[in-house]
Write a protein that holds these residues in place. Structure first.
Motif, short mmCIF file in Angstrom:
data_model
loop_
_atom_site.label_atom_id
_atom_site.label_comp_id
_atom_site.label_asym_id
_atom_site.label_seq_id
_atom_site.Cartn_x
_atom_site.Cartn_y
_atom_site.Cartn_z
N TYR A 66 0.86 -1.19 0.00
CA TYR A 66 0.00 0.00 0.00
C TYR A 66 0.89 1.24 0.00
CZ TYR A 66 -3.09 3.72 1.52
OH TYR A 66 -3.76 4.91 1.59
N PRO A 67 0.53 2.23 -0.84
CA PRO A 67 -0.50 2.21 -1.87
C PRO A 67 0.00 1.57 -3.16
CG PRO A 67 0.50 4.37 -1.78
CD PRO A 67 1.14 3.56 -0.70
N MET A 68 -0.93 1.33 -4.08
CA MET A 68 -0.60 0.75 -5.37
C MET A 68 -0.85 1.78 -6.46
SD MET A 68 0.39 -2.44 -5.05
CE MET A 68 -0.01 -3.26 -6.58
N PRO A 69 -0.05 1.74 -7.55
CA PRO A 69 -0.31 2.65 -8.67
C PRO A 69 -1.70 2.40 -9.25
CG PRO A 69 1.86 1.62 -8.87
CD PRO A 69 1.15 0.90 -7.77
N ALA A 110 -9.71 18.33 14.03
CA ALA A 110 -11.05 18.34 13.45
C ALA A 110 -11.79 17.09 13.92
CB ALA A 110 -10.99 18.39 11.92
N ALA A 111 -13.07 17.02 13.58
CA ALA A 111 -13.90 15.88 13.97
C ALA A 111 -14.09 14.92 12.81
CB ALA A 111 -15.26 16.38 14.48
N ASP A 112 -13.11 14.81 11.92
CA ASP A 112 -13.25 13.96 10.75
C ASP A 112 -13.42 12.49 11.12
OD1 ASP A 112 -12.83 16.33 9.54
OD2 ASP A 112 -10.94 15.80 8.57
N ILE A 113 -12.63 12.01 12.08
CA ILE A 113 -12.73 10.61 12.48
C ILE A 113 -14.05 10.36 13.20
CG2 ILE A 113 -11.65 8.84 13.92
CD1 ILE A 113 -8.96 10.12 13.36
N GLU A 114 -14.50 11.33 13.97
CA GLU A 114 -15.79 11.18 14.65
C GLU A 114 -16.94 11.14 13.65
OE1 GLU A 114 -18.44 13.58 18.02
OE2 GLU A 114 -16.37 14.17 17.59
N ARG A 115 -16.76 11.81 12.51
CA ARG A 115 -17.79 11.77 11.45
C ARG A 115 -17.73 10.49 10.63
NH1 ARG A 115 -15.83 17.34 10.28
NH2 ARG A 115 -17.32 18.82 11.16
N ASN A 116 -16.82 9.58 10.98
CA ASN A 116 -16.64 8.33 10.25
C ASN A 116 -16.12 8.57 8.83
OD1 ASN A 116 -17.50 6.55 12.31
ND2 ASN A 116 -19.63 6.99 11.84
N TRP A 117 -15.36 9.63 8.62
CA TRP A 117 -14.74 9.86 7.32
C TRP A 117 -13.45 9.05 7.18
CZ3 TRP A 117 -15.38 15.92 6.80
CH2 TRP A 117 -16.73 16.20 6.55
N GLY A 118 -13.01 8.43 8.23
CA GLY A 118 -11.82 7.59 8.21
C GLY A 118 -11.52 7.13 9.62
N ASP A 119 -10.73 6.06 9.73
CA ASP A 119 -10.36 5.57 11.06
C ASP A 119 -8.95 5.99 11.45
OD1 ASP A 119 -9.01 4.06 9.26
OD2 ASP A 119 -9.62 2.10 10.06
N ARG A 120 -8.33 6.82 10.64
CA ARG A 120 -7.02 7.39 10.98
C ARG A 120 -6.85 8.65 10.15
NH1 ARG A 120 -3.64 6.90 6.74
NH2 ARG A 120 -3.93 5.19 5.26
N ARG A 121 -5.88 9.48 10.56
CA ARG A 121 -5.61 10.69 9.79
C ARG A 121 -4.83 10.34 8.52
NH1 ARG A 121 -0.32 12.24 10.11
NH2 ARG A 121 0.92 11.41 11.84
N SER A 122 -4.89 11.21 7.56
CA SER A 122 -4.14 11.02 6.32
C SER A 122 -2.65 11.23 6.59
CB SER A 122 -4.62 11.98 5.25
OG SER A 122 -6.00 11.77 4.96
N ALA A 123 -1.83 10.58 5.79
CA ALA A 123 -0.37 10.66 5.93
C ALA A 123 0.25 10.87 4.55
CB ALA A 123 0.17 9.38 6.57
N PRO A 124 1.49 11.40 4.49
CA PRO A 124 2.12 11.63 3.19
C PRO A 124 2.21 10.38 2.32
CG PRO A 124 3.33 12.79 4.91
CD PRO A 124 2.32 11.95 5.59
N ASN A 130 -9.28 5.54 -1.36
CA ASN A 130 -9.39 4.65 -0.21
C ASN A 130 -8.12 4.74 0.63
OD1 ASN A 130 -9.79 2.60 1.63
ND2 ASN A 130 -10.33 1.05 0.11
N GLN A 131 -8.22 5.37 1.78
CA GLN A 131 -7.11 5.49 2.71
C GLN A 131 -7.37 4.69 3.98
OE1 GLN A 131 -6.26 9.62 3.47
NE2 GLN A 131 -5.89 10.10 1.32
N SER A 132 -8.13 3.62 3.86
CA SER A 132 -8.48 2.83 5.04
C SER A 132 -7.39 1.83 5.42
CB SER A 132 -9.79 2.07 4.79
OG SER A 132 -9.67 1.19 3.69
N HIS A 133 -6.37 1.67 4.59
CA HIS A 133 -5.32 0.71 4.91
C HIS A 133 -4.49 1.23 6.08
CE1 HIS A 133 -1.82 -1.90 4.51
NE2 HIS A 133 -2.50 -2.65 3.67
N PRO A 134 -4.21 0.43 7.09
CA PRO A 134 -3.41 0.91 8.23
C PRO A 134 -1.97 1.19 7.82
CG PRO A 134 -3.82 -1.45 8.42
CD PRO A 134 -4.65 -0.98 7.27
N LEU A 135 -1.39 2.19 8.42
CA LEU A 135 0.00 2.56 8.19
C LEU A 135 0.78 2.44 9.49
CD1 LEU A 135 -0.25 5.72 5.89
CD2 LEU A 135 0.37 3.40 5.24
N GLN A 136 2.06 2.10 9.36
CA GLN A 136 2.88 1.92 10.55
C GLN A 136 3.16 3.23 11.26
OE1 GLN A 136 6.39 -0.05 9.08
NE2 GLN A 136 5.29 -1.93 8.49
N GLU A 137 3.25 4.33 10.49
CA GLU A 137 3.61 5.60 11.10
C GLU A 137 2.41 6.38 11.63
OE1 GLU A 137 3.52 6.41 6.57
OE2 GLU A 137 4.00 4.77 7.93
#
Length: 342
Positions: free
Chosen positions: A45-48, A79-93, A311-318
């Motif tokens: 993750y991620p894939m082209p 922000a309340a993005d995670i509380e709104r169920n827009w994702g289960d983690r914050r976005s990362a680079p 789709n950014q639902s994949h867990p990241l180590q960082e």
């Protein structure tokens, strides 16, 4: 002339400091990120993305979608993005290493789209025909009793809610006289007539309410994902067919939507031999005349493919993901177990 050299050095130092802070240091920190993989090198993750998705990103930008939608789930302290169920983690680079350009955006007239592709149904991609009973639109899925004579699936049916008007199971003692909710001859459709439904646990909204509701304004309990929702006569929510109807006529999905209609991305044509499988499932005033159909153009198909790839639902180590929510209770059971009646 004496102050010319200090002035020049001051301007040069300001520009150089800004360039180092905004370009060199970020590139040194995240400029060489690679996709994340497990020890076996299989979970990458991620894939082209495909060329169709890349073209859909250009259609997305050309139609100004970036001015009303962001693609970044902000941290819970910002922000309340995670509380709104827009994702289960914050976005990362790392989420954006294959995106050129990156549509982070900052305006949110509509909801964030970072994980809209993760909300698509996996097994109900094709919408059921109008009037057909679907698992999500059936009375049992809505928390009511099954129709009379219908055999429940599984070895033993789940016990009905004490707050619903479904009849008691066989062998149970009869209720007190005068109780309309426990009449042995009362069919399942009589449940709405009982005084209990306003206190029933919130499950799925009614078809009319679900068609006009937006995920951001959902009143579902915290941690419960409000999608997909099957509405009567509509494609499964966030499926490809749903996206096409939403792009063609946003107010047929949400009457209060501010989103413009993108009908120029679709073609109205006469049906020759048989209706196309890609024809939009439109109702009411949006439906084409008899003998005609509305089909998406290639740009519309690319745009929908792009949206469903977000789709950014994949867990990241960082990045730390939020704790998984407790499994949702059965619709037939109340949200909180009251003390047994005596």
């Amino acid at each position: 002339m004496k102050g010319l050299a200090p002035l020049f050095l001051g301007i040069f130092g300001t520009l150089a400091f800004s360039w180092v802070g905004l370009t060199v240091i970020p590139n040194w920190q995240i400029g060489h990120l690679n996709p994340q993989s497990d020890e076996e090198g299989t979970d990458i993750y991620p894939m082209p993305q495909s060329g169709m998705v890349a073209r859909g990103g250009r259609v997305y930008a050309a139609n100004g979608c970036v001015y009303c939608h962001s693609q970044q789930v902000r941290a819970d302290y910002a922000a309340a993005d995670i509380e709104r169920n827009w994702g289960d983690r914050r976005s990362a680079p790392r989420d954006y290493i294959f995106e050129h350009p990156v549509f982070l955006a900052k305006m949110r007239v509509g909801q964030d789209l970072s994980n809209i592709g993760a909300r698509a149904p996996t097994e109900q991609e094709n919408a059921p025909p109008t009037g057909a009973a679907s698992p999500a639109a059936s009375p049992a899925a809505q928390g009511g009793a099954p129709p009379p004579g219908a055999a429940p699936s599984g070895a033993s049916p789940s016990p009905p809610s004490p707050k619903t008007g479904s009849p008691s199971p066989a062998g149970s003692p009869p209720a007190a006289a005068g109780s309309p909710a426990t009449s042995p001859v009362s069919p399942a459709p009589s449940a709405p007539a009982s005084p209990g439904p306003p206190k029933a646990p919130p499950t799925s909204p009614s078809p009319a309410a679900a068609a006009n509701a937006t995920p951001a304004a959902s009143t579902s309990p915290a941690g419960e994902v409000p999608w997909p929702v099957q509405t009567s006569g509509e494609p499964p929510m966030y499926s490809a067919a749903w996206h096409h109807v939403h792009l063609y006529s946003p107010r047929s999905i949400n009457v209060d939507s501010d989103m413009p209609s993108y009908r120029f991305l679709y073609q109205t044509r006469r049906i020759t031999d048989a209706a196309s499988v890609d024809a939009l499932q439109l109702t009411g005033s949006d439906a084409p005349p008899k003998g005609w159909e509305v089909v998406p153009t290639f740009d519309a198909e690319c745009l929908v493919a792009y949206l469903m790839s977000l789709n950014q639902s994949h867990p990241l180590q960082e990045v730390r993901s939020v704790a998984p929510a407790a499994p949702a209770q059965s619709p037939a059971a109340p949200s909180t177990s009251p003390a047994p009646a005596k």
